[in-house]
Design a protein around this motif. Structure first.
Motif, short mmCIF file in Angstrom:
data_model
loop_
_atom_site.label_atom_id
_atom_site.label_comp_id
_atom_site.label_asym_id
_atom_site.label_seq_id
_atom_site.Cartn_x
_atom_site.Cartn_y
_atom_site.Cartn_z
N TRP A 127 0.87 -1.16 -0.29
CA TRP A 127 -0.14 -0.02 -0.04
C TRP A 127 0.84 1.36 0.06
O TRP A 127 1.92 1.32 0.69
N GLY A 128 0.46 2.10 -0.77
CA GLY A 128 0.97 3.60 -0.83
C GLY A 128 0.24 4.74 -0.01
O GLY A 128 -0.81 4.57 0.08
N LEU A 129 1.03 5.78 0.34
CA LEU A 129 0.23 6.77 1.00
C LEU A 129 0.16 8.06 0.22
O LEU A 129 1.23 8.55 -0.51
N GLY A 130 -0.85 8.78 0.18
CA GLY A 130 -1.09 9.79 -0.73
C GLY A 130 -2.22 10.79 0.10
O GLY A 130 -2.42 10.58 1.22
N SER A 131 -2.70 11.81 -0.73
CA SER A 131 -3.51 12.71 -0.18
C SER A 131 -4.83 13.01 -0.46
O SER A 131 -5.66 13.16 0.14
N ASP A 132 -5.05 12.79 -1.94
CA ASP A 132 -6.40 13.12 -2.41
C ASP A 132 -6.67 14.41 -2.28
O ASP A 132 -7.91 14.95 -2.16
N SER A 133 -5.40 15.28 -2.29
CA SER A 133 -5.82 16.67 -2.00
C SER A 133 -6.05 17.40 -3.53
O SER A 133 -5.92 16.66 -4.37
N PRO A 134 -6.33 18.76 -3.65
CA PRO A 134 -6.48 19.68 -2.50
C PRO A 134 -7.71 19.99 -1.87
O PRO A 134 -7.65 20.90 -1.06
N THR A 135 -8.88 19.43 -2.30
CA THR A 135 -10.13 19.82 -1.69
C THR A 135 -10.28 19.05 -0.39
O THR A 135 -10.84 19.77 0.60
N VAL A 136 -10.05 17.98 -0.48
CA VAL A 136 -10.90 16.80 0.85
C VAL A 136 -9.47 16.63 1.99
O VAL A 136 -9.76 15.71 2.74
N SER A 137 -8.40 17.00 1.39
CA SER A 137 -7.32 16.81 2.39
C SER A 137 -6.42 17.97 2.09
O SER A 137 -6.50 19.06 1.43
N ILE A 138 -4.90 17.63 2.82
CA ILE A 138 -3.82 18.60 2.65
C ILE A 138 -2.68 17.98 1.88
O ILE A 138 -2.27 17.03 2.37
N TYR A 139 -2.26 18.87 1.22
CA TYR A 139 -1.14 18.39 0.11
C TYR A 139 0.31 18.23 0.72
O TYR A 139 1.12 17.88 0.18
N ASN A 140 0.33 18.79 1.96
CA ASN A 140 1.60 18.80 2.53
C ASN A 140 1.99 17.23 2.89
O ASN A 140 1.37 16.87 3.85
N PRO A 141 2.99 16.83 2.33
CA PRO A 141 3.14 15.19 2.59
C PRO A 141 3.59 15.00 3.96
O PRO A 141 3.48 13.93 4.57
N PHE A 142 4.26 16.07 4.84
CA PHE A 142 4.67 15.90 6.10
C PHE A 142 3.23 15.84 7.20
O PHE A 142 3.46 15.19 8.21
N ARG A 143 2.16 16.55 6.52
CA ARG A 143 0.90 16.55 7.39
C ARG A 143 0.24 15.10 6.76
O ARG A 143 -0.34 14.47 7.94
N THR A 144 0.58 14.62 5.61
CA THR A 144 0.14 13.18 5.53
C THR A 144 0.74 12.10 6.32
O THR A 144 0.02 11.30 6.84
N LEU A 145 2.04 12.38 6.54
CA LEU A 145 2.81 11.43 7.41
C LEU A 145 2.35 11.52 8.89
O LEU A 145 2.28 10.36 9.62
N TRP A 146 2.23 12.85 9.47
CA TRP A 146 1.59 12.85 10.73
C TRP A 146 0.45 12.34 11.15
O TRP A 146 0.16 11.52 12.03
N TRP A 147 -0.34 12.36 10.15
CA TRP A 147 -1.65 11.67 10.27
C TRP A 147 -1.60 10.31 10.32
O TRP A 147 -2.09 9.38 11.07
N ALA A 148 -0.79 9.55 9.35
CA ALA A 148 -0.47 8.15 9.34
C ALA A 148 0.13 7.58 10.61
O ALA A 148 -0.08 6.64 11.18
N ILE A 149 1.01 8.53 11.16
CA ILE A 149 1.51 8.02 12.38
C ILE A 149 0.82 8.27 13.76
O ILE A 149 0.91 7.52 14.59
N ASN A 150 0.14 9.29 13.72
CA ASN A 150 -0.68 9.85 15.10
C ASN A 150 -1.99 9.28 14.70
O ASN A 150 -3.03 9.10 15.76
N GLY A 151 -2.69 9.18 13.65
CA GLY A 151 -4.17 8.86 13.60
C GLY A 151 -5.10 10.11 14.11
O GLY A 151 -6.03 9.55 14.68
N ARG A 152 -4.64 11.23 14.01
CA ARG A 152 -5.48 12.43 14.28
C ARG A 152 -5.80 13.30 13.08
O ARG A 152 -5.20 13.39 11.92
N MET A 153 -6.90 14.17 13.36
CA MET A 153 -7.42 15.09 12.62
C MET A 153 -6.52 16.26 12.65
O MET A 153 -5.61 16.36 13.63
N VAL A 154 -6.60 17.14 11.66
CA VAL A 154 -5.53 18.57 11.85
C VAL A 154 -5.93 19.21 13.19
O VAL A 154 -4.93 19.87 13.58
#
Length: 565
Positions: A458-485
């Motif tokens: 499996w790979g990790l992406g964003s589905d941005s820019p409307t329903v997510s955030i395009y910054n990849p470090f925010r995506t990594l943060w979400w994948a690691i922490n399981g939290r909303m913005v």
């Protein structure tokens, strides 16, 4: 002589470690003539190669856009020559260029230069400040828009109705402002309402305006009012789409993205690709843009699937920066689903889907399919299993995208067929909706942990820019922490930082059939890398979203450099 460059300042004369390196190794090699010399060498770093061992290196040598050596300072020093440029990383971390496997950039880049970026802003007054800055840059009368990338609940100090018209009027008095909230409602100021013929002080007869206790528009818009505003925005396209396209890709490079796979989607008409193709032909694409070929002709009213659109398309071929890699994300609109609504399961629909998908397999074309609901996914897998009897699917790397609702036993079914998965950070914005709709079960949705435990690719992406955030470090943060913005815990399916980085680099390269060139820092691969300002492996997990790119390299060339680098 070889002139070293030190990150964050000049090289100190009393730097014994670097002086020893240059005098005992480099000088000897320069006198004798280096074997396999290179254009650029980065030394004294913490380089996360993301190879099969997830090994670390100190130095990397680059020549002609490819990696020619990676390892210890001493081993890479063999590749130094008189005109090699040296950069001392001073212990900074380097990671492979980040890859987003699913973004709607081609559609989202329109009017990029006038867009307001609210991704990651957590304070209402700061959001208003961003809008005010955009208004000061714009000419009077120009539309200012935010194309999503936020949810109103993320802003501390926000009013109950979200963005208020009076606040938007105050910070942008001479410009129409429209802020898109996901794919739901929007927010508009007085100038935007006037553009659709609404008198803000006497809004008679217009559906879709949320009114305050005085009967005046409060800010939020929906229904007809929203539709009319969106039509106005669409007609206000900037003439220079090349500039918009280039700026969008440059902004992505600044975040550490080096490759984006565009997923097309609703209303992604063919003409939207033209500026990116022109930039590619001119050699001016700052990062790689791969794309999914649209088999739905969005310019036609019936929006039927037309596989003749694939005739003459050579997938995986083209330039190293711009080429088609799959069909997606829609194959047949009648099977479009959501987490709470499965695909149409009528016999005629299933038969048509089987026919279209089988034709892709016959042509040897990769499919990247929107699929969210477990019932829908199993319906698709029924078709895939039938196709697999004639055309083995594993070599085609067919991919299911989003899969928020997929169940463990369904993952097993997909694994048996060689199906891959594209996971997206949409819950960083919409996780609260999964919680509201599915209750405690939502904590197991978007199952990165289960996919990993089952050995799925499996790979990790964003589905941005409307329903997510395009910054990849925010995506990594979400994948690691399981939290909303906003910090709300919405998942128990988070993974460790090693697995997250693998998913955002080499696994995404595999999804795009590019793992021989991209996704890890290994000899022979393209020199796509990011120098970051924090140690990714040691920084507190809660702080990963704050990591910044100091420099982003694509094909051996710096496409972004911070002033400190």
């Amino acid at each position: 002589m070889v002139k070293p460059i030190r990150l964050g300042g000049a090289v100190k004369k009393n730097n014994q470690s670097f002086a020893q390196l240059t005098t005992t190794l480099f000088a000897t090699l320069l006198i004798s003539g280096a074997v396999g010399a290179s254009d650029l060498v980065l030394t004294n770093g913490k380089i996360l190669t993301v190879d099969s061992l997830f090994s670390e290196a100190q130095a990397i040598a680059i020549d002609g856009g490819r990696i020619v050596a990676i390892g210890s300072n001493a081993s890479v020093a063999k590749h130094i020559k008189a005109d090699t440029k040296l950069i001392d990383l001073n212990g900074k971390t380097v990671i492979p260029g980040l890859i987003d496997n699913h973004m709607h950039l081609v559609r989202g880049a329109q009017n990029w230069q006038r867009q307001i970026r609210l991704e990651g802003v957590l304070d209402y007054q700061e959001a208003l400040s961003q809008i005010e800055k955009a208004a000061k840059r714009a000419k009077p009368g120009e539309w200012l828009t935010a194309p999503g990338g936020f949810v109103e609940r993320q802003f501390d100090g926000r009013p109950g109705a979200g963005f208020l018209r009076k606040d938007l009027d105050r910070v942008a008095p001479e410009n129409p402002v429209y802020l898109q909230h996901l794919f739901d409602w929007g927010y508009a100021n007085s100038a935007a309402l006037e553009r659709i013929g609404v008198n803000p002080e006497n809004p008679e007869g217009m559906a879709g305006l949320l009114l305050d206790n005085q009967g005046l528009p409060e800010g939020p818009v929906t229904k007809r009012a929203q539709w009319l505003i969106e039509q106005q925005v669409a007609q206000d396209k900037q003439a220079d789409q090349l500039a918009n396209a280039h700026q969008a890709l440059s902004d992505l490079a600044k975040t550490g993205l080096t490759t984006v796979v565009d997923a097309g989607g609703f209303n992604t008409v063919d003409s939207l690709y033209a500026p990116f193709q022109s930039l590619d032909e001119q050699g001016e694409l700052p990062i790689r843009l791969y794309y999914m070929k649209q088999v739905v002709d969005w310019q036609q009213g019936n929006r039927a699937t037309n596989l003749q659109r694939l005739d003459g398309v050579r997938f995986g071929e083209g330039s190293d920066f711009f080429k088609p890699v799959a069909v997606g994300e829609q194959l047949l609109l009648s099977v479009q689903d959501t987490a709470g609504s499965p695909a149409n399961s009528g016999d005629a629909v299933k038969a048509e889907f089987l026919e279209k998908a089988a034709e892709l397999a016959k042509r040897g074309v990769q499919l990247h399919l929107h699929a969210v609901n477990d019932q829908s996914i199993n319906q698709h897998l029924d078709a895939f299993a039938e196709i697999n009897k004639t055309y083995p699917l594993a070599p085609l790397r067919w991919t299911l995208a989003h899969v928020d609702g997929i169940q463990p036993e369904t993952i097993d079914r997909a694994n048996d067929l060689g199906i891959l998965f594209a996971i997206h950070s949409r819950p960083v914005l919409i996780g609260y909706r999964f919680q509201s709709r599915f209750g405690p079960k939502a904590n197991q949705m978007t199952p990165m942990k289960t996919l990993t435990e089952k050995g799925a690719l499996w790979g990790l992406g964003s589905d941005s820019p409307t329903v997510s955030i395009y910054n990849p470090f925010r995506t990594l943060w979400w994948a690691i922490n399981g939290r909303m913005v906003d910090g709300t815990k919405v998942s128990e399916q988070n993974v460790d930082r090693k697995q997250a980085l693998i998913a955002h680099t080499i696994n995404n390269a595999r999804l795009a059939n590019e793992e021989s060139n991209l996704g890890s820092l290994e000899i022979g691969k393209r020199a796509d890398l990011v120098v970051i300002d924090q140690d990714y492996m040691k920084i507190e997990a809660s702080q990963i979203s704050k990591i910044r790119s100091l420099a982003t390299m694509v094909d051996g060339e710096w496409v972004y450099r911070d002033a400190s680098f």
